[in-house]
Design an enzyme around this catalytic site. Structure first.
Site, PDB file in Angstrom:
ATOM      1  N   THR A  12       0.695  -0.441   0.035  1.00 25.77           N
ATOM      2  CA  THR A  12      -0.131  -0.436  -0.096  1.00 25.77           C
ATOM      3  C   THR A  12       0.669   1.584  -0.110  1.00 25.77           C
ATOM      4  O   THR A  12       1.962   1.240   0.251  1.00 25.77           O
ATOM      5  CB  THR A  12      -0.989  -0.044   1.148  1.00 25.77           C
ATOM      6  OG1 THR A  12      -0.315   0.228   2.477  1.00 25.77           O
ATOM      7  CG2 THR A  12      -1.624  -1.509   1.019  1.00 25.77           C
ATOM      8  N   THR A  15       3.579   4.023  -4.515  1.00 23.48           N
ATOM      9  CA  THR A  15       3.927   4.529  -5.323  1.00 23.48           C
ATOM     10  C   THR A  15       5.106   5.728  -5.526  1.00 23.48           C
ATOM     11  O   THR A  15       5.543   6.178  -6.773  1.00 23.48           O
ATOM     12  CB  THR A  15       2.730   5.400  -6.266  1.00 23.48           C
ATOM     13  OG1 THR A  15       2.569   6.482  -5.542  1.00 23.48           O
ATOM     14  CG2 THR A  15       1.563   4.093  -6.682  1.00 23.48           C
ATOM     15  N   TYR A 150       2.208  12.963  15.254  1.00 22.87           N
ATOM     16  CA  TYR A 150       1.966  11.660  13.942  1.00 22.87           C
ATOM     17  C   TYR A 150       3.619  10.118  14.627  1.00 22.87           C
ATOM     18  O   TYR A 150       3.044   9.058  14.479  1.00 22.87           O
ATOM     19  CB  TYR A 150       3.608  12.320  13.418  1.00 22.87           C
ATOM     20  CG  TYR A 150       4.260  11.486  12.778  1.00 22.87           C
ATOM     21  CD1 TYR A 150       3.932  10.598  11.011  1.00 22.87           C
ATOM     22  CD2 TYR A 150       5.777  10.614  12.264  1.00 22.87           C
ATOM     23  CE1 TYR A 150       4.347   9.807  10.085  1.00 22.87           C
ATOM     24  CE2 TYR A 150       6.059  10.042  12.005  1.00 22.87           C
ATOM     25  CZ  TYR A 150       5.736   9.368  11.146  1.00 22.87           C
ATOM     26  OH  TYR A 150       6.931   9.138  10.399  1.00 22.87           O
TER      27      TYR A 150
END
Length: 249
Positions: A12, A15, A150
């Site tokens: 996942t 790209t 985060y």
């Protein structure tokens, strides 16, 4: 080596950056690679690079509809998985006093909630002996300023690797996590900083790495493939830190 000849793997967020490096490494070792991403053009470019056996799926981990449907999509394509690298995520840094609910929701919806329900949807598509690798972060350990949201989201993901390992092991599925330190990826250009601040931040981070440099995506990919292969069959519910010694000193 061709450790993944005849195997199907899912990456996942495949790209760019670490995700694309992992997808390349799997493809180089014979795997049929399924990648997901949000940008159709980037998906097309990546699959062209990965070869004719690569499969691209437009999917956004932060959208629950997409997270829930990932497994069904693979089922419809007749694809059973031997390895999964859950890499899709987001990084937004802000001082504690400036964090708002939208930043919190984006971080946790993508990094935790999306990953959790994507993995749940994939369970019927996992072959016995499958390996799942989650992408954590050393920010969960080092207490870096402005990273509170985060870091908390990645700490939650690391915890999931342990609890889900215990739950999925009876099905023959292993779960582990890699936690990269500073890695040269496009992610550092998406932190919401101007160029001058970004450059200063990168220099400050690099100064904290005993090896004196940022890591390379390929170095993370090598560890992911090790955890995804049978040679790591005795590694379960573990976290491997890849940070040039940054979190150790």
């Amino acid at each position: 080596m061709n450790r993944f000849e005849g195997k199907n793997v899912l990456v996942t967020g495949g790209t760019s950056g670490i995700g694309l490096a992992v997808a390349r490494a799997f493809a180089a070792e014979g795997a049929r690679v399924v990648i997901t991403g949000r940008d159709a053009e980037a998906l097309g470019q990546s699959t062209s690079e990965l070869g004719t056996r690569a499969v691209a799926l437009r999917n956004d981990a932060s959208h629950m509809g997409d997270a829930h449907e990932l497994g069904a999509t693979l089922l419809g394509m007749g694809i059973k998985l031997d390895a999964v690298f859950l890499n899709a995520g987001t990084a937004r840094f802000a001082p504690f006093a400036e964090v708002d609910e939208s930043l919190w929701d984006l971080s946790f919806d993508t990094n935790v909630k999306g990953a959790y329900f994507q993995l749940q949807s994939l369970l019927p598509q996992l072959n016995s002996g499958a390996s799942i690798v989650l992408n954590g972060s050393i920010n969960a350990h080092i207490g870096m300023p402005a990273s509170s949201v985060y870091a908390a989201s990645k700490a939650a993901l690391i915890s999931l690797a342990k609890t889900l390992s215990a739950e999925l092991l009876p099905q023959g599925v292993r779960v582990n996590v890699v936690s990269p330190g500073p890695i040269h990826t496009p992610l550092y250009g998406k932190l919401g900083m101007d160029a001058e601040t970004l450059e200063a931040t990168a220099a400050q981070i690099q100064a904290q790495v005993p090896l004196g440099r940022f890591g390379r995506p390929e170095e993370v990919a090598a560890t992911v493939l090790h955890l995804a292969s049978p040679e790591s069959a005795f590694i379960v519910g573990s976290e491997i830190v890849i940070d040039g010694g940054m979190s150790q000193l």
